[in-house]
Design a protein around this motif. Sequence first.
Motif, PDB file in Angstrom:
ATOM      1  N   ALA A 211       0.829  -1.211   0.000  1.00  0.00           N
ATOM      2  CA  ALA A 211       0.000   0.000   0.000  1.00  0.00           C
ATOM      3  C   ALA A 211       0.860   1.257   0.000  1.00  0.00           C
ATOM      4  CB  ALA A 211      -0.941  -0.005   1.213  1.00  0.00           C
ATOM      5  N   ASP A 212       1.982   1.205   0.701  1.00  0.00           N
ATOM      6  CA  ASP A 212       2.899   2.357   0.743  1.00  0.00           C
ATOM      7  C   ASP A 212       3.488   2.647  -0.640  1.00  0.00           C
ATOM      8  OD1 ASP A 212       4.624   4.332   2.257  1.00  0.00           O
ATOM      9  OD2 ASP A 212       6.182   3.036   1.429  1.00  0.00           O
ATOM     10  N   GLY A 213       4.020   1.597  -1.277  1.00  0.00           N
ATOM     11  CA  GLY A 213       4.606   1.780  -2.603  1.00  0.00           C
ATOM     12  C   GLY A 213       3.576   2.205  -3.634  1.00  0.00           C
ATOM     13  N   LEU A 214       2.404   1.586  -3.575  1.00  0.00           N
ATOM     14  CA  LEU A 214       1.343   1.928  -4.519  1.00  0.00           C
ATOM     15  C   LEU A 214       0.875   3.371  -4.345  1.00  0.00           C
ATOM     16  CD1 LEU A 214      -0.727  -1.378  -4.361  1.00  0.00           C
ATOM     17  CD2 LEU A 214       0.367  -0.448  -6.414  1.00  0.00           C
ATOM     18  N   ARG A 215       0.764   3.799  -3.078  1.00  0.00           N
ATOM     19  CA  ARG A 215       0.320   5.183  -2.857  1.00  0.00           C
ATOM     20  C   ARG A 215       1.328   6.192  -3.413  1.00  0.00           C
ATOM     21  NH1 ARG A 215      -3.563   8.156  -0.331  1.00  0.00           N
ATOM     22  NH2 ARG A 215      -2.892  10.305  -0.062  1.00  0.00           N
ATOM     23  N   LYS A 216       2.603   5.935  -3.184  1.00  0.00           N
ATOM     24  CA  LYS A 216       3.643   6.839  -3.715  1.00  0.00           C
ATOM     25  C   LYS A 216       3.556   6.922  -5.244  1.00  0.00           C
ATOM     26  CE  LYS A 216       7.220   6.614  -0.106  1.00  0.00           C
ATOM     27  NZ  LYS A 216       6.714   5.693   0.931  1.00  0.00           N
ATOM     28  N   LEU A 217       3.344   5.774  -5.883  1.00  0.00           N
ATOM     29  CA  LEU A 217       3.235   5.767  -7.341  1.00  0.00           C
ATOM     30  C   LEU A 217       1.952   6.462  -7.800  1.00  0.00           C
ATOM     31  CD1 LEU A 217       4.367   4.959 -10.061  1.00  0.00           C
ATOM     32  CD2 LEU A 217       3.415   2.666  -9.737  1.00  0.00           C
ATOM     33  N   CYS A 218       0.869   6.275  -7.061  1.00  0.00           N
ATOM     34  CA  CYS A 218      -0.395   6.947  -7.384  1.00  0.00           C
ATOM     35  C   CYS A 218      -0.268   8.466  -7.306  1.00  0.00           C
ATOM     36  CB  CYS A 218      -1.504   6.484  -6.446  1.00  0.00           C
ATOM     37  SG  CYS A 218      -2.150   4.842  -6.813  1.00  0.00           S
ATOM     38  N   GLU A 219       0.501   8.932  -6.351  1.00  0.00           N
ATOM     39  CA  GLU A 219       0.697  10.378  -6.200  1.00  0.00           C
ATOM     40  C   GLU A 219       1.418  10.963  -7.417  1.00  0.00           C
ATOM     41  OE1 GLU A 219       2.612  10.480  -2.395  1.00  0.00           O
ATOM     42  OE2 GLU A 219       0.709  10.359  -1.291  1.00  0.00           O
ATOM     43  N   PHE A 220       2.383  10.221  -7.950  1.00  0.00           N
ATOM     44  CA  PHE A 220       3.069  10.651  -9.173  1.00  0.00           C
ATOM     45  C   PHE A 220       2.120  10.558 -10.373  1.00  0.00           C
ATOM     46  CE2 PHE A 220       5.422   9.673 -13.050  1.00  0.00           C
ATOM     47  CZ  PHE A 220       6.342  10.706 -13.090  1.00  0.00           C
ATOM     48  N   ALA A 221       1.399   9.453 -10.470  1.00  0.00           N
ATOM     49  CA  ALA A 221       0.508   9.212 -11.611  1.00  0.00           C
ATOM     50  C   ALA A 221      -0.649  10.204 -11.657  1.00  0.00           C
ATOM     51  CB  ALA A 221      -0.028   7.783 -11.557  1.00  0.00           C
ATOM     52  N   ASP A 222      -1.072  10.678 -10.496  1.00  0.00           N
ATOM     53  CA  ASP A 222      -2.194  11.617 -10.423  1.00  0.00           C
ATOM     54  C   ASP A 222      -1.896  12.895 -11.196  1.00  0.00           C
ATOM     55  OD1 ASP A 222      -4.752  12.392  -9.589  1.00  0.00           O
ATOM     56  OD2 ASP A 222      -3.967  13.410  -7.819  1.00  0.00           O
ATOM     57  N   VAL A 223      -0.661  13.332 -11.139  1.00  0.00           N
ATOM     58  CA  VAL A 223      -0.226  14.541 -11.862  1.00  0.00           C
ATOM     59  C   VAL A 223      -0.395  14.356 -13.373  1.00  0.00           C
ATOM     60  CG1 VAL A 223       1.741  16.083 -12.291  1.00  0.00           C
ATOM     61  CG2 VAL A 223       1.430  15.065 -10.019  1.00  0.00           C
ATOM     62  N   HIS A 224      -0.274  13.105 -13.823  1.00  0.00           N
ATOM     63  CA  HIS A 224      -0.362  12.783 -15.255  1.00  0.00           C
ATOM     64  C   HIS A 224      -1.738  12.230 -15.652  1.00  0.00           C
ATOM     65  CE1 HIS A 224       3.995  13.349 -15.781  1.00  0.00           C
ATOM     66  NE2 HIS A 224       4.077  12.865 -14.557  1.00  0.00           N
ATOM     67  N   ASP A 225      -2.680  12.228 -14.702  1.00  0.00           N
ATOM     68  CA  ASP A 225      -4.046  11.758 -14.972  1.00  0.00           C
ATOM     69  C   ASP A 225      -4.069  10.292 -15.400  1.00  0.00           C
ATOM     70  OD1 ASP A 225      -6.782  12.317 -14.989  1.00  0.00           O
ATOM     71  OD2 ASP A 225      -6.808  12.746 -17.135  1.00  0.00           O
ATOM     72  N   ILE A 226      -3.236   9.485 -14.752  1.00  0.00           N
ATOM     73  CA  ILE A 226      -3.124   8.057 -15.055  1.00  0.00           C
ATOM     74  C   ILE A 226      -3.472   7.235 -13.808  1.00  0.00           C
ATOM     75  CG2 ILE A 226      -1.462   6.203 -15.616  1.00  0.00           C
ATOM     76  CD1 ILE A 226      -2.138   7.833 -18.067  1.00  0.00           C
ATOM     77  N   TYR A 227      -4.205   6.137 -14.009  1.00  0.00           N
ATOM     78  CA  TYR A 227      -4.523   5.222 -12.918  1.00  0.00           C
ATOM     79  C   TYR A 227      -3.415   4.177 -12.763  1.00  0.00           C
ATOM     80  CZ  TYR A 227      -9.248   7.108 -12.638  1.00  0.00           C
ATOM     81  OH  TYR A 227     -10.322   7.946 -12.462  1.00  0.00           O
ATOM     82  N   VAL A 228      -3.230   3.719 -11.539  1.00  0.00           N
ATOM     83  CA  VAL A 228      -2.288   2.647 -11.222  1.00  0.00           C
ATOM     84  C   VAL A 228      -3.130   1.447 -10.809  1.00  0.00           C
ATOM     85  CG1 VAL A 228      -0.436   1.908  -9.674  1.00  0.00           C
ATOM     86  CG2 VAL A 228      -0.504   4.283 -10.493  1.00  0.00           C
ATOM     87  N   ILE A 229      -3.223   0.465 -11.700  1.00  0.00           N
ATOM     88  CA  ILE A 229      -4.121  -0.661 -11.437  1.00  0.00           C
ATOM     89  C   ILE A 229      -3.321  -1.946 -11.220  1.00  0.00           C
ATOM     90  CG2 ILE A 229      -6.011   0.460 -12.640  1.00  0.00           C
ATOM     91  CD1 ILE A 229      -5.606  -1.370 -15.003  1.00  0.00           C
ATOM     92  N   VAL A 230      -3.794  -2.735 -10.268  1.00  0.00           N
ATOM     93  CA  VAL A 230      -3.076  -3.938  -9.850  1.00  0.00           C
ATOM     94  C   VAL A 230      -3.826  -5.182 -10.314  1.00  0.00           C
ATOM     95  CG1 VAL A 230      -2.048  -5.181  -7.906  1.00  0.00           C
ATOM     96  CG2 VAL A 230      -2.304  -2.679  -7.790  1.00  0.00           C
TER      97      VAL A 230
END
Length: 240
Positions: free
Chosen positions: A130-149
């Motif tokens: 959850a920690d790693g995914l959240r960090k990646l989501c924060e970066f992806a949010d700037v680019h309007d991209i979802y991080v799906i598992v």
Amino acid sequence: RGPLFEISLAEWSLHRALRKGELTNLDFPKKAKSFGIGAIEYVNSFWKDKAKDAKYVAALKKRCSDEGVRSLLIMCDGEGALGDPDPKKRQRAVDNHHKWVVAAKELGCHSIRVNAQSRGKYDEQMKLAADGLRKLCEFADVHDIYVIVENHGGLSSNGAWLSATLKAVDHKRAGALPDFGNFNIGGGKQYDRYKGVHELMPYAKAVSAKCHEFDGNGSDKRTDFLRMMRIVLAHGYRGY
């Protein structure tokens, strides 16, 4: 009224041809269109060194445009464990995925597909992933991209664990890619695929309708597709 959902083609479906060199990643849009399919999902291993190559990404984008094919997502493997117990390695894995977020945005995708890989006990792995995914989501949010598992082996193929992990990420960019055929939790054990898909559908931004073997009627031997698609549609999913 239009169809309830449309079909996209995952590049992994052609992995043998790609590995033999009979097909390249740049050929993928045209190949999909030859099947009458107008949307595609890439696998990063077939263009691993090209993510930061602006000319290559532009060429791929043009091929899609020429064929009238839509890019949906990039499946990302081999970039490190997003739930690695070592904080430095975990951060490195997050950073390694950044280039794919940027490439996905440039191609017009809605998501990158990642793995919630970790080590340790059940709750520990949830916290770390959850920690790693959240960090990646924060970066992806700037680019309007979802991080799906995707449920992709080990604890990630436990629907209860993965859905709870996505809830723990607590970010609007975190989602799931339920895969009908990937519920091997290890030790020769299989998680109930219908239960797993039901648990992951509330987070789904894509669905992988995986088949392996067919009977004489053309039905998949391992999955009751009518039962599975009823689960998918019952959750209001109308994507590809």
